[in-house]
Each structure stands twice: as structure tokens, then as C-alpha cells.
Design a protein around this motif. Sequence first.
Motif, PDB file in Angstrom:
ATOM      1  N   MET A 167       0.823  -1.198   0.000  1.00 47.82           N
ATOM      2  CA  MET A 167       0.000   0.000   0.000  1.00 47.82           C
ATOM      3  C   MET A 167       0.864   1.258   0.000  1.00 47.82           C
ATOM      4  O   MET A 167       0.463   2.297  -0.521  1.00 47.82           O
ATOM      5  CB  MET A 167      -0.927  -0.007   1.211  1.00 47.82           C
ATOM      6  CG  MET A 167      -2.084  -0.977   1.104  1.00 47.82           C
ATOM      7  SD  MET A 167      -3.084  -0.745  -0.397  1.00 47.82           S
ATOM      8  CE  MET A 167      -3.580   0.963  -0.241  1.00 47.82           C
ATOM      9  N   HIS A 193      -2.176   2.084  10.177  1.00 46.70           N
ATOM     10  CA  HIS A 193      -2.661   0.741  10.476  1.00 46.70           C
ATOM     11  C   HIS A 193      -2.674   0.498  11.985  1.00 46.70           C
ATOM     12  O   HIS A 193      -3.601  -0.128  12.512  1.00 46.70           O
ATOM     13  CB  HIS A 193      -1.789  -0.307   9.781  1.00 46.70           C
ATOM     14  CG  HIS A 193      -2.313  -0.715   8.443  1.00 46.70           C
ATOM     15  ND1 HIS A 193      -2.071   0.014   7.312  1.00 46.70           N
ATOM     16  CD2 HIS A 193      -3.089  -1.758   8.052  1.00 46.70           C
ATOM     17  CE1 HIS A 193      -2.663  -0.568   6.275  1.00 46.70           C
ATOM     18  NE2 HIS A 193      -3.289  -1.638   6.696  1.00 46.70           N
ATOM     19  N   TYR A 260      -7.097   0.008  -1.553  1.00 50.10           N
ATOM     20  CA  TYR A 260      -7.017  -0.762  -0.310  1.00 50.10           C
ATOM     21  C   TYR A 260      -8.009  -1.921  -0.324  1.00 50.10           C
ATOM     22  O   TYR A 260      -7.663  -3.042   0.070  1.00 50.10           O
ATOM     23  CB  TYR A 260      -7.302   0.151   0.880  1.00 50.10           C
ATOM     24  CG  TYR A 260      -6.963  -0.458   2.210  1.00 50.10           C
ATOM     25  CD1 TYR A 260      -5.727  -0.206   2.816  1.00 50.10           C
ATOM     26  CD2 TYR A 260      -7.847  -1.307   2.875  1.00 50.10           C
ATOM     27  CE1 TYR A 260      -5.394  -0.775   4.030  1.00 50.10           C
ATOM     28  CE2 TYR A 260      -7.530  -1.874   4.087  1.00 50.10           C
ATOM     29  CZ  TYR A 260      -6.310  -1.600   4.658  1.00 50.10           C
ATOM     30  OH  TYR A 260      -5.994  -2.176   5.867  1.00 50.10           O
TER      31      TYR A 260
END
Length: 279
Positions: A167, A193, A260
Amino acid sequence: MGAYCFNCGQHAHESARSTAALFNDAWHIATHVDSRFWQTLYILLCRPGKLTREYFAEHRARYLPPVRVYLVLSVLFFAFGLAAPHKFYAVSTQSGAAPTVGEIPAAKAKGFLFNVSNCDQVNSSISWLQNALHQSCLRNIENHGALLQHAFVANIPKMMFLFVPMMALVMLMLYWWPRRWYVEHLVFFLHNHAAVFLLLLIQALLSWVAAWLGWRTFRGWVIAIITCYTIWYVYRAMRVYYGQGRLLTFTKLCVVGMAYMIGFSLTLFATLLVSVLMD
């Protein structure tokens, strides 16, 4: 000799066999390491993007390193998930009967359904994969899917750790000017995250409390609020760290969100495939 050893820097008059040294170590952890940990969590939760900005502003000593905070929160999140009620089921069917999970009809059961009623129906155009799937199906008939469930849960953290760097590549392409180093995007995603893991932990804890007290409406509000805050959090973190306008940031947020979802779906599929082959 002085207060500290010239060779190793240890206190010259400190004995590992003394009770005072033991309590001194405990006090050091409580006042130094733990305080840094809690400060990191506070900034991570309430100040989107600031932790990444502080990291590259060389203000790193007061916070936990990005990889460490990511690992700590991911371990806590997945450990808590393992302690939650099971939502992954193996079902078997009989001719003319609805598939069941214990006493509950499978159509009404929440979670994943893994049908092991007929392993001969497992088909794949790849011969070696078909044999592996067939053997996995046979093994899961005997243990009601426990092997596959455990392998899947155990592999998710590893696959997520590989997913984050991918990502970061998306962010590298989106923020190509002014030029930024890849590691900046990587740290940004590690922090975000970690923040999402922390938010999900809070959501899970509040949901458990709501379920225990029978507050179904409250549980629904918790999920809605955490979801909205998570979306706003990522948007705000992008605004704070990358410093671009609202419309441009929102547009890039939509692109990142699409990438995502696609990447996460592929990661889950890869995790399931690896779990099937390794269970």
C-alpha cells in the motif's frame, strides 16, 4: 571508579541480587517505557498524522518506533480476536436437510461457512492445487474446520505485514510531487494501520460491554461512530502529513480506499489459499 562502570555504563554500586535493584527496574519501566508507550497511543489516537510528522522531524525519542507500535497493537488486536467468540464454521449437509452449525441453521449463522459435505466437488483447473484442496477438505471433515480456522487466523498478521509495504507503493505513486522517499509512505501506513488496530480494539471492547449489558442499540452506535472516525482519521492524517488541499486530499483518499479494498481482498484470498495448503 565513579558512579558508573567505565566499560559498560552500568551503575557501579548496583547489585542484581538486591531487592532495591528489582524495584528500581520496575520503576524505570513504569516511568519511562510505559509513559512513552501511553504518550504514543494518545498521539496516535487523537492527533492523526502528527506521529509520522514528528518521526521525520527527528523527534523520535519520546515515542515508540513505528514498527514496534504497529507490532504491539497488531498482536493485541489479533490476540483479542482469538479470544472472541468463533465466527468461522465448518458445516456438513445431508441429503434433503438444511446445512447446520450445531443447532443453528447455516443460513442464519453469522460468519464464514466452509462446506465440507462433499470433498469430491472441490474442483480447480490447476491439478496440484485441486489435490491440495481435496486433502485439506478431508482433514477438515474430521476436525470440523478447526485446522483451517486456526491456520487462517495465524496467517492474517503475517499477510498484513506484507500488505502494508504494498500500500505504501500506492502512496508513492499518488504523492509523486513534491518528491518523497518510499520510507515516508511506509511509516505513514504503519502509523495509520496501528491506529486502526487501536480503534478496532476499542470498538471490540465497547461492543463486548454492550453485548454483556444487552445494549444492542449502543453497540450499533459504537460501530457507526468508530467507522466514521476511522475514515475521517485517515483523511486528516493525509492532510496533516502531506499538507495538500481538502479536495485533492479527499480525491486521493478515494483512490487509496479503492486500492485498499482490492488489495485487502486479494490478501485475504491469498491468506486463505496459504492456510488451505499449510493446515
